[in-house]
Design a protein around this motif. Structure first.
Motif, PDB file in Angstrom:
ATOM      1  N   ALA A  25       1.183  -0.924  -0.110  1.00 35.55           N
ATOM      2  CA  ALA A  25       0.387   0.421  -0.361  1.00 35.55           C
ATOM      3  C   ALA A  25       0.915   1.454   0.088  1.00 35.55           C
ATOM      4  O   ALA A  25      -0.118   2.927  -0.194  1.00 35.55           O
ATOM      5  CB  ALA A  25      -1.230   0.074   0.748  1.00 35.55           C
ATOM      6  N   LEU A  26       2.568   1.394   0.930  1.00 34.90           N
ATOM      7  CA  LEU A  26       2.922   2.556   0.497  1.00 34.90           C
ATOM      8  C   LEU A  26       3.973   2.742  -0.413  1.00 34.90           C
ATOM      9  O   LEU A  26       4.493   3.663  -0.584  1.00 34.90           O
ATOM     10  CB  LEU A  26       3.959   2.331   2.014  1.00 34.90           C
ATOM     11  CG  LEU A  26       2.701   2.917   3.339  1.00 34.90           C
ATOM     12  CD1 LEU A  26       2.924   2.388   4.660  1.00 34.90           C
ATOM     13  CD2 LEU A  26       1.843   3.793   3.085  1.00 34.90           C
ATOM     14  N   ALA A  27       4.020   0.975  -1.346  1.00 34.71           N
ATOM     15  CA  ALA A  27       5.118   1.807  -1.875  1.00 34.71           C
ATOM     16  C   ALA A  27       5.081   3.084  -3.294  1.00 34.71           C
ATOM     17  O   ALA A  27       5.949   3.432  -3.324  1.00 34.71           O
ATOM     18  CB  ALA A  27       5.275   0.134  -2.626  1.00 34.71           C
ATOM     19  N   TYR A  28       3.865   2.230  -3.620  1.00 36.73           N
ATOM     20  CA  TYR A  28       3.784   3.651  -4.281  1.00 36.73           C
ATOM     21  C   TYR A  28       3.768   4.548  -4.317  1.00 36.73           C
ATOM     22  O   TYR A  28       4.625   5.829  -5.117  1.00 36.73           O
ATOM     23  CB  TYR A  28       2.328   3.620  -5.349  1.00 36.73           C
ATOM     24  CG  TYR A  28       2.041   4.133  -6.490  1.00 36.73           C
ATOM     25  CD1 TYR A  28       2.785   3.877  -8.334  1.00 36.73           C
ATOM     26  CD2 TYR A  28       0.671   5.453  -6.815  1.00 36.73           C
ATOM     27  CE1 TYR A  28       2.092   4.962  -9.425  1.00 36.73           C
ATOM     28  CE2 TYR A  28       0.767   5.897  -7.599  1.00 36.73           C
ATOM     29  CZ  TYR A  28       1.185   5.735  -8.925  1.00 36.73           C
ATOM     30  OH  TYR A  28       1.028   6.774  -9.646  1.00 36.73           O
ATOM     31  N   PRO A  29       2.935   5.614  -3.125  1.00 38.71           N
ATOM     32  CA  PRO A  29       3.611   6.673  -3.223  1.00 38.71           C
ATOM     33  C   PRO A  29       4.214   7.171  -2.790  1.00 38.71           C
ATOM     34  O   PRO A  29       4.841   8.004  -2.721  1.00 38.71           O
ATOM     35  CB  PRO A  29       2.406   7.115  -1.371  1.00 38.71           C
ATOM     36  CG  PRO A  29       1.288   5.867  -1.418  1.00 38.71           C
ATOM     37  CD  PRO A  29       1.869   5.337  -2.274  1.00 38.71           C
ATOM     38  N   ILE A  30       5.464   5.848  -1.559  1.00 37.46           N
ATOM     39  CA  ILE A  30       6.894   6.444  -1.530  1.00 37.46           C
ATOM     40  C   ILE A  30       7.683   6.774  -2.541  1.00 37.46           C
ATOM     41  O   ILE A  30       8.268   7.977  -3.181  1.00 37.46           O
ATOM     42  CB  ILE A  30       7.398   5.334  -0.287  1.00 37.46           C
ATOM     43  CG1 ILE A  30       6.933   5.872   0.476  1.00 37.46           C
ATOM     44  CG2 ILE A  30       9.179   5.542  -0.359  1.00 37.46           C
ATOM     45  CD1 ILE A  30       6.981   4.606   1.846  1.00 37.46           C
ATOM     46  N   ARG A  31       7.022   5.660  -3.888  1.00 35.96           N
ATOM     47  CA  ARG A  31       7.582   5.693  -5.285  1.00 35.96           C
ATOM     48  C   ARG A  31       7.809   7.468  -5.792  1.00 35.96           C
ATOM     49  O   ARG A  31       8.185   7.801  -6.154  1.00 35.96           O
ATOM     50  CB  ARG A  31       7.469   4.910  -6.287  1.00 35.96           C
ATOM     51  CG  ARG A  31       8.246   4.613  -7.598  1.00 35.96           C
ATOM     52  CD  ARG A  31       7.987   3.549  -8.405  1.00 35.96           C
ATOM     53  NE  ARG A  31       7.519   3.973  -9.399  1.00 35.96           N
ATOM     54  CZ  ARG A  31       6.362   4.117 -10.116  1.00 35.96           C
ATOM     55  NH1 ARG A  31       5.464   3.535  -9.556  1.00 35.96           N
ATOM     56  NH2 ARG A  31       6.446   4.351 -11.333  1.00 35.96           N
TER      57      ARG A  31
END
Length: 156
Positions: free
Chosen positions: A55-61
Protein backbone atom coordinates in the motif's frame (compact mmCIF):
# COMPACT_ATOMS: atom_id res chain seq x y z
CA UNK A 1 -4.45 -57.73 38.73
CA UNK A 2 -3.22 -59.45 41.73
CA UNK A 3 -0.98 -58.07 44.41
CA UNK A 4 1.87 -59.96 43.03
CA UNK A 5 1.40 -58.52 39.51
CA UNK A 6 0.83 -55.12 40.98
CA UNK A 7 4.19 -54.95 42.71
CA UNK A 8 6.25 -56.78 40.17
CA UNK A 9 9.07 -54.87 38.56
CA UNK A 10 7.88 -55.51 35.05
CA UNK A 11 4.44 -54.20 35.89
CA UNK A 12 5.90 -51.13 37.56
CA UNK A 13 8.16 -50.39 34.60
CA UNK A 14 5.29 -50.89 32.21
CA UNK A 15 3.06 -48.54 34.25
CA UNK A 16 5.87 -46.01 34.57
CA UNK A 17 6.46 -46.12 30.79
CA UNK A 18 2.79 -45.53 30.08
CA UNK A 19 2.68 -42.56 32.49
CA UNK A 20 5.83 -41.10 30.97
CA UNK A 21 4.47 -41.59 27.47
CA UNK A 22 1.25 -39.83 28.46
CA UNK A 23 3.20 -36.87 29.92
CA UNK A 24 5.35 -36.60 26.82
CA UNK A 25 2.27 -36.76 24.59
CA UNK A 26 0.53 -34.01 26.61
CA UNK A 27 3.60 -31.72 26.52
CA UNK A 28 3.96 -32.28 22.77
CA UNK A 29 0.35 -31.36 22.11
CA UNK A 30 0.74 -28.23 24.27
CA UNK A 31 3.86 -27.23 22.31
CA UNK A 32 2.11 -27.90 19.05
CA UNK A 33 -0.86 -25.83 20.16
CA UNK A 34 1.48 -23.01 21.19
CA UNK A 35 3.37 -23.30 17.90
CA UNK A 36 0.23 -23.22 15.83
CA UNK A 37 -1.00 -20.14 17.71
CA UNK A 38 2.32 -18.36 17.18
CA UNK A 39 2.45 -19.44 13.58
CA UNK A 40 -1.03 -18.09 12.96
CA UNK A 41 -0.12 -14.81 14.64
CA UNK A 42 3.11 -14.62 12.71
CA UNK A 43 1.28 -15.29 9.46
CA UNK A 44 -1.24 -12.57 10.24
CA UNK A 45 1.55 -10.15 11.15
CA UNK A 46 3.42 -10.99 7.94
CA UNK A 47 0.23 -10.48 5.93
CA UNK A 48 -0.38 -7.07 7.55
CA UNK A 49 3.24 -6.01 6.94
CA UNK A 50 3.11 -7.11 3.30
CA UNK A 51 -0.16 -5.24 2.84
CA UNK A 52 1.36 -2.09 4.33
CA UNK A 53 4.43 -2.36 2.13
CA UNK A 54 2.34 -2.83 -1.00
CA UNK A 55 0.00 0.00 0.00
CA UNK A 56 2.87 2.43 0.71
CA UNK A 57 5.21 1.47 -2.14
CA UNK A 58 3.55 3.61 -4.84
CA UNK A 59 3.15 6.79 -2.75
CA UNK A 60 6.75 6.53 -1.55
CA UNK A 61 7.96 6.03 -5.11
CA UNK A 62 5.96 9.07 -6.21
CA UNK A 63 7.35 11.12 -3.32
CA UNK A 64 10.95 10.24 -4.19
CA UNK A 65 10.32 10.96 -7.87
CA UNK A 66 8.74 14.33 -7.11
CA UNK A 67 11.62 15.27 -4.79
CA UNK A 68 14.05 14.48 -7.62
CA UNK A 69 11.99 16.62 -10.01
CA UNK A 70 11.97 19.48 -7.50
CA UNK A 71 15.75 19.26 -7.13
CA UNK A 72 16.16 19.33 -10.93
CA UNK A 73 13.90 22.36 -11.21
CA UNK A 74 15.79 24.17 -8.44
CA UNK A 75 19.09 23.53 -10.24
CA UNK A 76 17.54 24.80 -13.48
CA UNK A 77 16.22 27.89 -11.66
CA UNK A 78 19.70 28.58 -10.27
CA UNK A 79 21.28 28.25 -13.73
CA UNK A 80 18.63 30.53 -15.21
CA UNK A 81 19.16 33.09 -12.44
CA UNK A 82 22.88 33.09 -13.12
CA UNK A 83 22.24 33.52 -16.85
CA UNK A 84 19.86 36.44 -16.14
CA UNK A 85 22.53 38.08 -13.98
CA UNK A 86 25.12 37.63 -16.72
CA UNK A 87 22.78 39.18 -19.28
CA UNK A 88 22.01 42.10 -16.94
CA UNK A 89 25.74 42.69 -16.49
CA UNK A 90 26.24 42.55 -20.26
CA UNK A 91 23.36 44.97 -20.80
CA UNK A 92 24.84 47.35 -18.23
CA UNK A 93 28.23 47.14 -19.96
CA UNK A 94 26.67 47.94 -23.33
CA UNK A 95 25.11 51.06 -21.77
CA UNK A 96 28.64 52.36 -21.29
CA UNK A 97 29.75 54.25 -24.40
CA UNK A 98 33.41 53.33 -23.93
CA UNK A 99 32.62 49.60 -23.83
CA UNK A 100 30.34 49.88 -26.88
CA UNK A 101 33.03 51.73 -28.81
CA UNK A 102 35.65 49.16 -27.81
CA UNK A 103 33.43 46.28 -28.95
CA UNK A 104 32.55 47.99 -32.22
CA UNK A 105 36.20 48.64 -32.98
CA UNK A 106 37.18 45.09 -32.05
CA UNK A 107 34.36 43.20 -33.72
CA UNK A 108 33.76 45.30 -36.82
CA UNK A 109 37.35 46.51 -37.30
CA UNK A 110 36.28 50.15 -37.24
CA UNK A 111 38.92 52.82 -37.01
CA UNK A 112 38.55 56.48 -36.13
CA UNK A 113 39.32 59.12 -38.69
CA UNK A 114 43.05 59.58 -38.96
CA UNK A 115 43.87 56.05 -37.72
CA UNK A 116 45.22 53.27 -39.89
CA UNK A 117 43.69 49.87 -39.35
CA UNK A 118 45.76 46.71 -39.58
CA UNK A 119 44.59 43.12 -39.38
CA UNK A 120 47.17 40.47 -38.64
CA UNK A 121 46.11 37.02 -39.71
CA UNK A 122 47.60 34.01 -37.97
CA UNK A 123 48.64 31.55 -40.70
CA UNK A 124 47.69 28.55 -38.54
CA UNK A 125 44.24 29.97 -37.83
CA UNK A 126 43.79 30.79 -41.51
CA UNK A 127 44.43 27.17 -42.44
CA UNK A 128 41.87 25.99 -39.91
CA UNK A 129 39.17 28.45 -40.89
CA UNK A 130 39.02 29.40 -44.57
CA UNK A 131 35.85 31.48 -43.92
CA UNK A 132 37.66 34.11 -41.84
CA UNK A 133 40.62 34.30 -44.23
CA UNK A 134 38.81 36.71 -46.54
CA UNK A 135 37.07 38.71 -43.78
CA UNK A 136 39.33 41.72 -44.36
CA UNK A 137 38.65 41.66 -48.07
CA UNK A 138 34.88 41.69 -47.73
CA UNK A 139 32.69 44.72 -47.03
CA UNK A 140 32.02 45.48 -43.37
CA UNK A 141 28.31 44.64 -43.59
CA UNK A 142 29.16 41.09 -44.73
CA UNK A 143 31.27 40.69 -41.60
CA UNK A 144 28.42 42.03 -39.50
CA UNK A 145 25.98 39.59 -41.07
CA UNK A 146 28.39 36.68 -40.47
CA UNK A 147 28.71 37.77 -36.85
CA UNK A 148 24.91 37.70 -36.51
CA UNK A 149 24.77 34.22 -38.02
CA UNK A 150 27.51 32.99 -35.68
CA UNK A 151 25.75 34.47 -32.64
CA UNK A 152 22.48 32.88 -33.72
CA UNK A 153 24.18 29.50 -34.17
CA UNK A 154 25.82 29.81 -30.72
CA UNK A 155 22.43 30.29 -29.03
CA UNK A 156 21.10 27.10 -30.53
Amino acid sequence: MTNRDRFSTATRIKLLGEQTAARVYRSQTKRQARRSRLTGRAALLALVLCTLIVALAYPIRQYVSQRADIADMERERDRTSQRVEQLRDLKARWQDDAYAEQQIRQRLHFVLPGETGFIAIDPDAAKQSRVDLGAADRPWYANVWDGVDKADAADQ
